[in-house]
Scaffold this active site. Structure first.
Site, PDB file in Angstrom:
ATOM      1  N   SER A 274       0.852  -1.176   0.000  1.00 17.32           N
ATOM      2  CA  SER A 274       0.000   0.000   0.000  1.00 17.32           C
ATOM      3  C   SER A 274       0.890   1.230   0.000  1.00 17.32           C
ATOM      4  O   SER A 274       2.099   1.122   0.169  1.00 17.32           O
ATOM      5  CB  SER A 274      -0.886   0.007   1.245  1.00 17.32           C
ATOM      6  N   LYS A 275       0.276   2.344  -0.213  1.00 14.92           N
ATOM      7  CA  LYS A 275       1.076   3.578  -0.290  1.00 14.92           C
ATOM      8  C   LYS A 275       1.946   3.766   0.945  1.00 14.92           C
ATOM      9  O   LYS A 275       3.035   4.300   0.866  1.00 14.92           O
ATOM     10  CB  LYS A 275       0.194   4.812  -0.520  1.00 14.92           C
TER      11      LYS A 275
END
Length: 507
Positions: A274-275
């Site tokens: 994920s980011k």
RNA sequence: GGCGCCAUCGUCUAGCGGUUAGGACGCCGGCCUCUCAAGCCGGUAACACGGGUUCGAUUCCCGUUGGCGCUACCA
């Protein structure tokens, strides 16, 4: 019989009935939200969808899910489009090119949702809900199991028609909830197989907020329906949304598309990419000098395999070989080392001329070469690239590998100096080499090699003993391409000047 | 907690009842060699556990454990 997309977008509420979909070409979509950069997980989803469409001769549609106005930005949108383009994942319908089932920005589709909500309301498949979030929170807390398994209690479903009308008439804010029917819902997933959900697990989800805006699970269904999507391939984090969407399709009198849920891409720590955790933007790889061919190849193999043996595939070969049957079901950890290896494989396969083209921007960025080279400079640069040979893992490596060829002066690495130049005998060796190089009949690698081997023999030294001081002197470091080719490329003048400078550093 | 998905070397994977469990990355060693890469050769390392089914389970079924996901008037 032509494709559904040939049909004018003016028919009834729903253009693409599912029966029609099954008869016509495959239509798949990639639907990113411009709330962040495209990272490797999203890129893989886009790639698989693209491969599926291209393999089947179908259409790949890009839809931008930008309903979250607060978090969506133009910058992210541009970056996503740039990255997809760089990867070579071209779309047949979507931003920039439009198409018969547009608009392709969700934010521009607002008026297409209201009729569908009205239909569900009229059919009794949905109902107004006047409960405020606070009231629900309150009831949830009071529920026996501490709200653990709380579902919406359908209080507003039980309202009489009169009660509902009067509440509506007095302007009470109302959300619209989808009425989940009894029974079970089976998702026939092309990757996971048949997955069954008990409808009691599903809440009567809100499909339209109090302010009238539709929510994600509803919007997706309407969009997929109106865009005639036949196959949805997305991350398995959407699997639990799927029964809800299937039910909405049915309530609308339509059949859902085929679903395929991809196992998630994990960071090296085993957590989902994920980011915030290990996700690297595609643009970042581009800037470091990864080839789109390599990234595509690597991503294709992250969760899919052809025969378990072959692993270098061009984009065209992937299109030809790609098949859902080869998609695995277990989450795959992203391995930067393997990507690097893959990238090196692809760089090696590039002809010198093309390799030079690709490496050029990285040298320009460092101010090592001018953007517009004349024929002579270009030829020189190609010679350098050829000499550097297979030493590049990324295009950006060219700077470290060939910088000394292009810089006006050498910077002698201090560790290399103390390890090699400062050693006894180094200065005499360099002095001897100055003699040889200045009197060499020409500066061809073969000539230089012959002279230097003779020089080494004469002094009773191994070739390595004289080459290393020389290498450090002219390149500044202990590792470089072959010394004879290096000298030849550098030329007599510069080679001698560098040796002269190096002699001031000898012990 | 509930529901769901998953489970072969550290990592990506092949395997679809009987294999010395194969390949790749990484790592280690060797060859090549003017250094570094590349290349070549070799090595390291896996069927999570327990029950079944079967003549026979990595493979089929169940359970356990573990990992992950979802559980919003976010998308």
């Amino acid at each position: 019989m032509c494709g559904a997309s040939d049909r004018p977008p003016s028919g009834g509420l729903f253009l693409a009935s599912s029966a029609e979909n099954q008869m016509s070409e495959m239509r798949v979509r990639f639907a990113p939200s411009p709330t962040g950069y495209l990272h490797t997980g999203g890129a893989r989803t886009a790639l698989y969808n693209w491969l599926l469409a291209r393999h089947a001769g179908g259409r790949f549609i890009l839809r931008i899910e930008d309903t979250d106005r607060a978090r969506s930005t133009r910058e992210y949108l541009d970056a996503i489009i740039e990255d997809l383009t760089w990867l070579g994942l071209d779309w047949d319908e979507g931003p920039g090119i439009g198409g018969p089932r547009g608009p392709y920005f969700q934010s521009e589709r607002a008026d297409t949702y209201a009729p569908a909500i009205e239909k569900l309301l009229a059919d009794g498949a949905a109902y107004h809900c006047f409960c405020t979030p606070e009231e629900i929170e309150e009831r949830k807390k009071r529920s026996p199991k501490e709200g653990r398994e709380w579902r919406y209690d359908r209080r507003c479903l039980d309202l009489s028609a009169e009660e509902r009308e009067s509440l509506l008439a007095e302007g009470r804010p109302a959300a619209v909830r989808f009425r989940v029917p009894e029974g079970t819902t089976t998702v026939d997933d092309t990757i996971l197989g048949s997955v069954e959900f008990d409808n009691t697990e599903l809440d009567d989800l809100v499909i339209a907020r109090t302010d009238g805006t539709p929510t994600y699970n509803f919007v997706v269904v309407v969009d997929d329906l109106m865009m005639g999507i036949t196959h949805v391939v997305r991350g398995s984090d959407h699997l639990s949304n799927t029964p809800k969407q299937v039910l909405i399709f049915r309530a609308l009198g339509e059949s859902p598309p085929r679903y395929g849920h991809l196992p998630l891409v994990l960071a090296q720590d085993g957590k989902v990419l994920s980011k915030r955790r290990g996700a690297v933007a595609v643009g970042e790889y581009r800037r470091e000098g990864y080839l789109p061919e390599a990234l595509v190849n690597y991503l294709a193999l992250l969760g899919w395999s052809y025969d378990g043996v072959r692993e270098i595939f061009t984009r065209d070969e992937l299109v030809e070989k790609f098949d859902v049957a080869g998609i695995g079901r277990k989450p795959a950890a992203f391995d930067p080392d393997k990507l690097r290896w893959m990238n090196a494989q692809w760089i090696k396969r590039l002809p010198v001329s093309e390799r030079t083209d690709r490496v050029l921007p990285f040298l320009v960025r460092e101010g090592l070469v001018a953007e517009d080279l004349d024929a002579g400079e270009r030829a020189h640069l190609e010679s350098i690239v050829e000499t550097v040979d297979d030493r590049l893992k990324t295009l950006g490596d060219i700077v470290g590998q060939a910088g000394f060829f292009l810089a006006s002066d050498v910077i002698h690495d201090s560790i290399a100096v103390s390890k090699v130049l400062a050693k006894p005998g180094a200065d005499e060796t360099l002095a001897g080499l100055q003699q040889i190089l200045s009197s060499a009949p020409d500066f061809e690698p073969a000539t230089l090699e012959k002279l230097m081997r003779a020089f080494a023999d004469e002094r009773g030294l191994s070739l390595g003993k004289i080459v290393q001081p020389l290498r450090v002197a002219v390149t500044g470091g202990t590792a470089s391409p072959g010394i004879f080719e290096t000298l030849a490329l550098l030329g007599r003048e510069r080679s001698l000047a560098r040796i002269e400078k190096a002699r001031t550093l000898t012990g």
